[in-house]
Design a protein around this motif. Sequence first.
Motif, PDB file in Angstrom:
ATOM      1  N   LEU A   1       0.835  -1.197   0.000  1.00  0.00           N
ATOM      2  CA  LEU A   1       0.000   0.000   0.000  1.00  0.00           C
ATOM      3  C   LEU A   1       0.867   1.244   0.000  1.00  0.00           C
ATOM      4  O   LEU A   1       1.906   1.288   0.642  1.00  0.00           O
ATOM      5  N   GLN A   2       0.392   2.275  -0.710  1.00  0.00           N
ATOM      6  CA  GLN A   2       1.101   3.545  -0.695  1.00  0.00           C
ATOM      7  C   GLN A   2       0.930   4.199   0.660  1.00  0.00           C
ATOM      8  O   GLN A   2       0.076   3.818   1.459  1.00  0.00           O
ATOM      9  N   LEU A   3       1.718   5.228   0.922  1.00  0.00           N
ATOM     10  CA  LEU A   3       1.759   5.852   2.240  1.00  0.00           C
ATOM     11  C   LEU A   3       0.395   6.329   2.712  1.00  0.00           C
ATOM     12  O   LEU A   3       0.050   6.187   3.881  1.00  0.00           O
ATOM     13  N   ARG A 117      -5.921  -2.402   6.602  1.00  0.00           N
ATOM     14  CA  ARG A 117      -4.487  -2.530   6.345  1.00  0.00           C
ATOM     15  C   ARG A 117      -3.939  -1.163   5.950  1.00  0.00           C
ATOM     16  O   ARG A 117      -4.566  -0.456   5.170  1.00  0.00           O
ATOM     17  N   LEU A 118      -2.798  -0.820   6.500  1.00  0.00           N
ATOM     18  CA  LEU A 118      -2.168   0.439   6.118  1.00  0.00           C
ATOM     19  C   LEU A 118      -0.664   0.264   6.085  1.00  0.00           C
ATOM     20  O   LEU A 118      -0.123  -0.698   6.627  1.00  0.00           O
ATOM     21  N   ASN A 119      -0.018   1.209   5.434  1.00  0.00           N
ATOM     22  CA  ASN A 119       1.427   1.184   5.292  1.00  0.00           C
ATOM     23  C   ASN A 119       2.057   1.242   6.676  1.00  0.00           C
ATOM     24  O   ASN A 119       1.697   2.068   7.505  1.00  0.00           O
ATOM     25  N   VAL A 120       3.023   0.371   6.933  1.00  0.00           N
ATOM     26  CA  VAL A 120       3.632   0.284   8.260  1.00  0.00           C
ATOM     27  C   VAL A 120       4.352   1.582   8.640  1.00  0.00           C
ATOM     28  O   VAL A 120       4.489   1.895   9.822  1.00  0.00           O
ATOM     29  N   ASP A 121       4.776   2.379   7.661  1.00  0.00           N
ATOM     30  CA  ASP A 121       5.470   3.632   7.956  1.00  0.00           C
ATOM     31  C   ASP A 121       4.557   4.673   8.590  1.00  0.00           C
ATOM     32  O   ASP A 121       5.026   5.631   9.196  1.00  0.00           O
ATOM     33  N   VAL A 122       3.250   4.516   8.469  1.00  0.00           N
ATOM     34  CA  VAL A 122       2.302   5.505   8.982  1.00  0.00           C
ATOM     35  C   VAL A 122       1.781   5.120  10.371  1.00  0.00           C
ATOM     36  O   VAL A 122       0.996   5.844  10.960  1.00  0.00           O
ATOM     37  N   PRO A 171      10.596   5.690   7.680  1.00  0.00           N
ATOM     38  CA  PRO A 171      10.721   4.271   7.315  1.00  0.00           C
ATOM     39  C   PRO A 171      11.008   3.421   8.546  1.00  0.00           C
ATOM     40  O   PRO A 171      11.849   3.772   9.374  1.00  0.00           O
ATOM     41  N   VAL A 172      10.304   2.313   8.666  1.00  0.00           N
ATOM     42  CA  VAL A 172      10.512   1.397   9.783  1.00  0.00           C
ATOM     43  C   VAL A 172      10.521  -0.036   9.267  1.00  0.00           C
ATOM     44  O   VAL A 172      10.064  -0.316   8.167  1.00  0.00           O
ATOM     45  N   GLN A 173      11.049  -0.925  10.056  1.00  0.00           N
ATOM     46  CA  GLN A 173      11.036  -2.363   9.837  1.00  0.00           C
ATOM     47  C   GLN A 173      11.468  -2.749   8.424  1.00  0.00           C
ATOM     48  O   GLN A 173      12.587  -2.455   8.014  1.00  0.00           O
ATOM     49  N   ASP A 174      10.605  -3.412   7.648  1.00  0.00           N
ATOM     50  CA  ASP A 174      10.989  -3.954   6.337  1.00  0.00           C
ATOM     51  C   ASP A 174      11.464  -2.879   5.373  1.00  0.00           C
ATOM     52  O   ASP A 174      12.347  -3.119   4.560  1.00  0.00           O
ATOM     53  N   THR A 175      10.874  -1.692   5.435  1.00  0.00           N
ATOM     54  CA  THR A 175      11.272  -0.615   4.530  1.00  0.00           C
ATOM     55  C   THR A 175      12.728  -0.228   4.781  1.00  0.00           C
ATOM     56  O   THR A 175      13.509  -0.043   3.844  1.00  0.00           O
ATOM     57  N   MET A 176      13.100  -0.112   6.045  1.00  0.00           N
ATOM     58  CA  MET A 176      14.468   0.268   6.401  1.00  0.00           C
ATOM     59  C   MET A 176      15.455  -0.825   6.023  1.00  0.00           C
ATOM     60  O   MET A 176      16.514  -0.558   5.452  1.00  0.00           O
ATOM     61  N   VAL A 177      15.125  -2.080   6.319  1.00  0.00           N
ATOM     62  CA  VAL A 177      16.018  -3.195   5.988  1.00  0.00           C
ATOM     63  C   VAL A 177      16.181  -3.306   4.471  1.00  0.00           C
ATOM     64  O   VAL A 177      17.290  -3.480   3.962  1.00  0.00           O
ATOM     65  N   GLY A 178      15.064  -3.177   3.728  1.00  0.00           N
ATOM     66  CA  GLY A 178      15.131  -3.252   2.267  1.00  0.00           C
ATOM     67  C   GLY A 178      15.972  -2.138   1.674  1.00  0.00           C
ATOM     68  O   GLY A 178      16.768  -2.371   0.750  1.00  0.00           O
ATOM     69  N   ALA A 179      15.843  -0.920   2.194  1.00  0.00           N
ATOM     70  CA  ALA A 179      16.643   0.204   1.703  1.00  0.00           C
ATOM     71  C   ALA A 179      18.124  -0.028   1.966  1.00  0.00           C
ATOM     72  O   ALA A 179      18.977   0.256   1.121  1.00  0.00           O
ATOM     73  N   PHE A 180      18.432  -0.582   3.131  1.00  0.00           N
ATOM     74  CA  PHE A 180      19.836  -0.886   3.444  1.00  0.00           C
ATOM     75  C   PHE A 180      20.394  -1.930   2.490  1.00  0.00           C
ATOM     76  O   PHE A 180      21.475  -1.775   1.930  1.00  0.00           O
ATOM     77  N   LEU A 181      19.650  -3.026   2.291  1.00  0.00           N
ATOM     78  CA  LEU A 181      20.144  -4.102   1.442  1.00  0.00           C
ATOM     79  C   LEU A 181      20.336  -3.656  -0.007  1.00  0.00           C
ATOM     80  O   LEU A 181      21.268  -4.094  -0.678  1.00  0.00           O
ATOM     81  N   MET A 182      19.469  -2.808  -0.493  1.00  0.00           N
ATOM     82  CA  MET A 182      19.569  -2.378  -1.892  1.00  0.00           C
ATOM     83  C   MET A 182      20.648  -1.325  -2.112  1.00  0.00           C
ATOM     84  O   MET A 182      21.111  -1.147  -3.227  1.00  0.00           O
ATOM     85  N   THR A 183      21.076  -0.639  -1.067  1.00  0.00           N
ATOM     86  CA  THR A 183      22.059   0.438  -1.250  1.00  0.00           C
ATOM     87  C   THR A 183      23.409   0.120  -0.629  1.00  0.00           C
ATOM     88  O   THR A 183      24.346   0.888  -0.768  1.00  0.00           O
ATOM     89  N   ASN A 184      23.560  -1.009   0.060  1.00  0.00           N
ATOM     90  CA  ASN A 184      24.826  -1.366   0.693  1.00  0.00           C
ATOM     91  C   ASN A 184      25.799  -1.878  -0.363  1.00  0.00           C
ATOM     92  O   ASN A 184      25.529  -2.837  -1.068  1.00  0.00           O
ATOM     93  N   HIS A 185      26.945  -1.216  -0.470  1.00  0.00           N
ATOM     94  CA  HIS A 185      27.962  -1.594  -1.455  1.00  0.00           C
ATOM     95  C   HIS A 185      29.191  -2.149  -0.728  1.00  0.00           C
ATOM     96  O   HIS A 185      30.310  -1.650  -0.875  1.00  0.00           O
ATOM     97  N   SER A 186      29.000  -3.175   0.075  1.00  0.00           N
ATOM     98  CA  SER A 186      30.113  -3.714   0.868  1.00  0.00           C
ATOM     99  C   SER A 186      31.058  -4.587   0.035  1.00  0.00           C
ATOM    100  O   SER A 186      32.163  -4.859   0.457  1.00  0.00           O
ATOM    101  N   HIS A 187      30.639  -5.034  -1.144  1.00  0.00           N
ATOM    102  CA  HIS A 187      31.481  -5.868  -2.003  1.00  0.00           C
ATOM    103  C   HIS A 187      31.867  -5.093  -3.255  1.00  0.00           C
ATOM    104  O   HIS A 187      31.468  -5.408  -4.367  1.00  0.00           O
ATOM    105  N   GLY A 188      32.675  -4.057  -3.099  1.00  0.00           N
ATOM    106  CA  GLY A 188      33.079  -3.271  -4.259  1.00  0.00           C
ATOM    107  C   GLY A 188      31.953  -2.391  -4.739  1.00  0.00           C
ATOM    108  O   GLY A 188      31.232  -1.775  -3.956  1.00  0.00           O
TER     109      GLY A 188
END
Length: 196
Positions: A1-3, A117-122, A171-188
């Motif tokens: 769901l959107q925000l 149901r609503l967006n977890v960030d809200v 951003p909380v929970q899954d949104t924060m973890v997903g943002a970290f995983l998609m932007t983490n450049h730990s392998h070059g």
Amino acid sequence: LQLDQLGVPLQICQDLTIPERVNHSNLHKLRKAICVGVAGSDGAKIIEKASGKKIALKYFHRAEDRLSKALELRYGDIVHRHLKDNDRVLFNRQPSLHRMSMMCHRVKRINAGKTFRLNVDVTTPYNADFDGDEMNMHVPQSIESANELEQLAPVYRQLIGPGDSRPCVTPVQDTMVGAFLMTNHSHGDAPCFTPR
């Protein structure tokens, strides 16, 4: 769901209605809603004639009877139609201690389940902690109240808390973890998360 979207079960969308006055731009749409009746997802429950007479559509079981009522519709009549996608509603969690515990959301009809149901960030402004919190949805019953909701209480105007001027929708929970995983450049240069 959107925000700013609120997932509303189909059964609730059919129980709660919005009164819509008939005019030249919505006559065809409201006639179609009357033909669908109370059981369909885009139907209506009540016709309120300009004279004040109310006609409950739950007593018209045959499609021919509903069609005849739809053809009798005139400008100025009011049709109490079911909730549909993008209708504005007020969502609330008690106790309402600050303005962010009552926000305007856009309806998104959902076919499964019987819970909102609503967006977890809200959930932070509502102080909702997922332990069976009771939430209330209020449907505006006039154009004026719907416009008031849209102007005064939409989610995007409640992002900053008035008490300390800090963000309360973050951003909380899954949104924060997903943002970290998609932007983490730990392998070059390649991100550590590879979409499938």
